[in-house]
Structure formats: structure tokens, C-alpha cells
Design an enzyme around this catalytic site. Structure first.
Site, mmCIF file in Angstrom:
data_model
loop_
_atom_site.group_PDB
_atom_site.id
_atom_site.type_symbol
_atom_site.label_atom_id
_atom_site.label_comp_id
_atom_site.label_asym_id
_atom_site.label_seq_id
_atom_site.Cartn_x
_atom_site.Cartn_y
_atom_site.Cartn_z
ATOM 1 N N HIS A 81 0.862 -1.172 0.000
ATOM 2 C CA HIS A 81 0.000 0.000 0.000
ATOM 3 C C HIS A 81 0.906 1.231 0.000
ATOM 4 O O HIS A 81 2.041 1.177 0.506
ATOM 5 C CB HIS A 81 -0.868 0.078 1.260
ATOM 6 N N ASP A 101 2.281 2.058 3.329
ATOM 7 C CA ASP A 101 3.228 1.094 3.902
ATOM 8 C C ASP A 101 4.656 1.544 3.667
ATOM 9 O O ASP A 101 5.503 1.456 4.569
ATOM 10 C CB ASP A 101 3.087 -0.287 3.245
#
Length: 437
Positions: free
Chosen positions: A100, A103
Site C-alpha cells: 500500500h 506502507d
């Protein structure tokens, strides 16, 4: 810097090995049919669980001990995790990773600064890729964690939130493309509703479709040729998710004319939360020509939430790979370990033990599925079970030569005789493949 100093490069030692840091069934160079295991399985490490997961739960803080814990600066920590990701993937021999946007890089006070940070980390990943065989399987966007998404992202009642989510996806798509990502995933973490008392469902569904159409248009504009994937999930965190299961998503895409642009990213634990088997969701996707990729994990059937455990159930991995092989294998997708080590498995080495277990489980499942299709016993049984549609009235039904009047006339003079489905016999045959494969 080397972060996992106690772990060597993981090798295949065969099923007789008692070395926990070795593969027992995953031999990347072994051929199943015409392709190697590595090419069949296309494993990927999930950035979020592996490097962001801390083992916290509603009853206590995280227990994870990680080599980068002493780094306090957010951006330096993000850079350290990039290095750790490539080290772990290379030592495991995993060819891909997934992330993501939030992340890989921490969110800042403004979207402009957040995007600048993303560019820095994406540049570092790109540089690291120059000297590595590790590639990006897919990127996605975290449009569910920040409080701005309290009412959803593309289905939010607030048009400002819709706009922000679009800007966030735009940037994540650009980075995915820059890093050579082969897919882009849409997971509607809060695309749903809690109560119909305050919900305009028609507008929300229309806006969801508008959002996806904008993504398709922008991908065409920038030349992104990766596969778009949607990952169904029935609940958590929203009580009524619009992307409940594969059938619901496929129906939604077809109703808005979007089905030719998207395939499914099926997660095992999401399937069981929807009241289905993992194989069911894969089969629904496959027969609709929409099986794209897999999030490889498993849930705990005694618990009613998304536990995201590493997959070790050979029955499930065999039946999953059976569907993948029947679909002709992965094209751009793969097996992403959307799984996290248990709270009690808090040491760095546990990240390797868990991935080895999952990789071995799917390697064994692949071998079993390959044997099933090679022998063809189950395929032949299914074909024979529906033999009545190859001739006579059944063939007339299939070819559109019979309507209700013709079928009524036929039924008036027919003595119906069914045959056993032989479920237990077939389950016994499957057990033979599993136990002997």
C-alpha cells in the site's frame, strides 16, 4: 546493512530435511508440466504485515522485535524497511512484493509533502531493483486508515473525500507504473455502509463505479498496462461491504460495463468470512474469466474475523492451485502472502519460518493439483455426470432448440432416473492425491 544476520539464503533440501530454515517441497527449478514451480506460483511478500505489523491486538500493544526498532526518524525507518524487504525477498527467493502507498512511506501533514515522501522512497526502491531480481507484483492505496475515510473513500457522502481518494490513487498508480508493477489492486476497506437510515446506496454505488471508470481512463492516459484487480471482502471494518464476494463484485462490474477492465484478487480468509470456501471464490472468478491473482492466507474457522494466518492447509492449497491450473496459470497475478505471524511469534526469524511454511504448502498443493489434472479422474467423472446434455433433449436445451412446450411434451413420456453424485468416493480419491502426491 544486513538486518536478518541469523538467516542464510533459504535452500531446497527436500521433505527429509529437519532444517526449519529450508524448503521441504518448494523447489523453484522443479518443473510441473511445462513451467517451473517459481513461474507457476509467483510468490510475493506483503509489505504491510511483514514490515509494518507489530503484533498488537485490541487487548495489548505489539510484541514484535525487529532489527530496525531503534530508528526513530520516520523517513529513515521507511528507508530501512526498503532494504529489509529486498534482503528478506532475496534470502527467501521470493520474486515479488506488494505494498500500500502508506506502507512504504509515512503520511505527512499535506498531500503535497506526502507525495514528495513517496517519490523519495519509490526512487530508492527503483534504485535497489537495479541490482535485484525482486520485482513489484502490485501496488494499492490505503484509503481506509486515516480518519478522513470514516464514511468511506469513493463511496463517501463527502465529495471532498472522494476527491482526496482519487488524488491518492492517482499517485499510487503512477508509482506502481514507475516501479514496473504488473497489477494495481482496489480494496474497498470502507466502501460500504453501517445503516441504511443514513445511506443513499444508489449514489454510493454509482460513485464507486465513477471512481473505477476514472482509474481506467487515467491508466489509459499515462500508458499503464498493468491488470486492475478488485479484492472482495464481506465485512471488517464496514458491516455491509459493497464488495462482499466475487459474485457481488462481478455483478457490480457487469452492471456498470466495467468487467472487461478488472479481474479478481481472491483472498482465502475473505472467502471464509463470506461463508464460502476459498475454492468457491476462485471457481466463480475463473468461470467468469476474471481470476487474476490471490492473496494467500487462511483464517481460523473458530474465529469470526480476518486472522490472516500463513497458509498451511494442504487441502486448500491443492484445490486453489487446481483452479489456477485449470485457468491456464497466472498471467500477471501471483500468490501474495497477505498473512502475518502470530502475536507470540515475535522474533525476526519467525518472518522466515512463516513464509517457508506457506511456500511449502503451496508447492505441495501445486504438485497435487498437477497430478489431479494429469490423471483426469475427477475431470472424467464430472464430464460423465453431465453426459445427458451431450445428446437428445439435453443437447436440444444447450443449443436452444427446446422451450417450455417442447420440454413439457418430453417430460410427459419420460421416466426420470438419477445417478449418485459419489461425493464420498471423490473425496477419497482427492485424499489419495494429497496423501500420495
Amino acid at each position: 546493512m544486513e538486518y536478518f544476520t541469523n538467516v542464510p539464503k533459504i535452500k531446497y533440501e527436500g521433505k527429509g530435511s529437519d532444517n526449519p530454515l529450508a524448503f521441504k517441497y518448494y523447489n523453484p527449478d522443479e518443473k510441473i508440466g511445462t513451467k517451473t514451480m517459481k513461474d507457476h506460483l509467483r510468490f510475493a511478500v506483503a509489505y504491510w504485515h511483514t514490515y509494518q505489523g507489530r503484533g498488537d491486538d485490541p487487548f495489548g500493544p505489539g510484541t514484535a522485535v525487529r532489527p530496525w526498532d531503534s530508528i526513530s526518524d520516520e523517513m529513515e525507518l521507511a528507508k530501512a524497511k526498503v532494504e529489509a524487504n529486498f534482503e528478506l525477498c532475496e534470502k527467501l527467493g521470493v520474486p515479488f512484493f506488494c505494498f500500500h502507498d502508506r506502507d512504504i512511506s509515512p503520511e505527512a501533514e499535506t498531500l503535497k509533502e506526502t507525495n514528495r515522501r513517496l517519490d523519495v522512497i519509490a526512487g530508492m526502491i527503483k534504485d535497489r531493483m537495479k541490482n535485484s531480481d525482486v520485482k513489484l507484483l502490485w501496488g494499492t492505496t490505503n484509503t481506509f486508515f486515516n480518519a478522513r475515510f470514516v464514511h468511506g473513500a469513493s463511496t463517501s457522502c463527502n465529495a471532498d473525500v472522494f476527491a482526496y481518494a482519487a488524488a491518492q490513487v492517482k499517485k499510487a498508480m503512477e508509482i506502481t507504473m514507475e516501479l514496473g508493477g504488473q497489477n494495481y489492486v482496489f480494496w474497498g476497506g470502507r466502501e460500504g455502509y453501517e445503516t441504511l437510515l443514513n445511506t443513499n446506496m444508489k449514489l454510493e454505488l454509482d460513485n464507486f463505479a465513477r471512481f473505477l471508470k476514472m482509474a481506467v481512463d487515467y491508466a489509459r492516459e499515462i500508458g499503464f498496462d498493468g491488470q486492475f484487480l478488485i479484492e472482495p471482502k464481506p465485512k471488517e471494518p464496514t458491516k455491509h461491504q459493497y464488495d462482499f464476494d466475487a459474485a457481488a463484485v462481478i455483478g457490480f462490474l457487469k452492471s456498470y460495463g466495467l468487467d472487461k477492465h478488472f479481474k479478481m484478487n481472491i483472498e482465502a480468509n475473505h472467502a471464509t468470512l463470506a461463508g464460502h470456501t476459498f475454492q468457491h471464490e476462485l471457481r466463480i472468478s475463473r468461470i467468469n474469466g476474471m481470476l487474476g491473482s490471490i492473496d494467500a492466507n487462511q483464517g481460523d474457522l473458530l474465529l469470526g474475523w480476518d486472522t490472516d494466518q500463513f497458509p498451511t492447509n494442504i487441502y486448500e492449497t491443492a484445490m486453489a492451485m487446481y483452479e489456477v491450473l485449470k485457468d491456464g496459470g497466472f498471467k500477471k497475478g501471483g500468490l501474495n502472502f497477505d498473512a502475518k505471524v502470530r502475536r507470540g511469534s515475535f522474533e525476526p526469524e519467525d518472518l522466515f519460518y512463516s513464509h517457508i511454511a506457506g511456500m511449502d504448502a503451496f508447492a505441495k498443493g501445486l504438485k497435487i493439483a498437477g497430478k489431479m489434472l494429469e490423471d483426469g479422474k475427477i475431470e472424467r467423472f464430472v464430464e460423465e455426470r453431465y453426459a445427458s446434455y451431450r445428446s437428445g433433449i439435453g443437447k436440444d436445451i444447450i443449443e436452444g432448440r427446446a422451450g417450455f412446450k417442447e420440454l413439457e411434451a418430453y417430460a410427459m413420456n419420460t421416466d426420470i432416473r438419477n445417478k449418485s453424485g459419489r461425493q464420498e468416493m471423490l473425496e477419497s480419491i482427492l485424499n489419495q492425491y494429497i496423501l500420495e502426491g
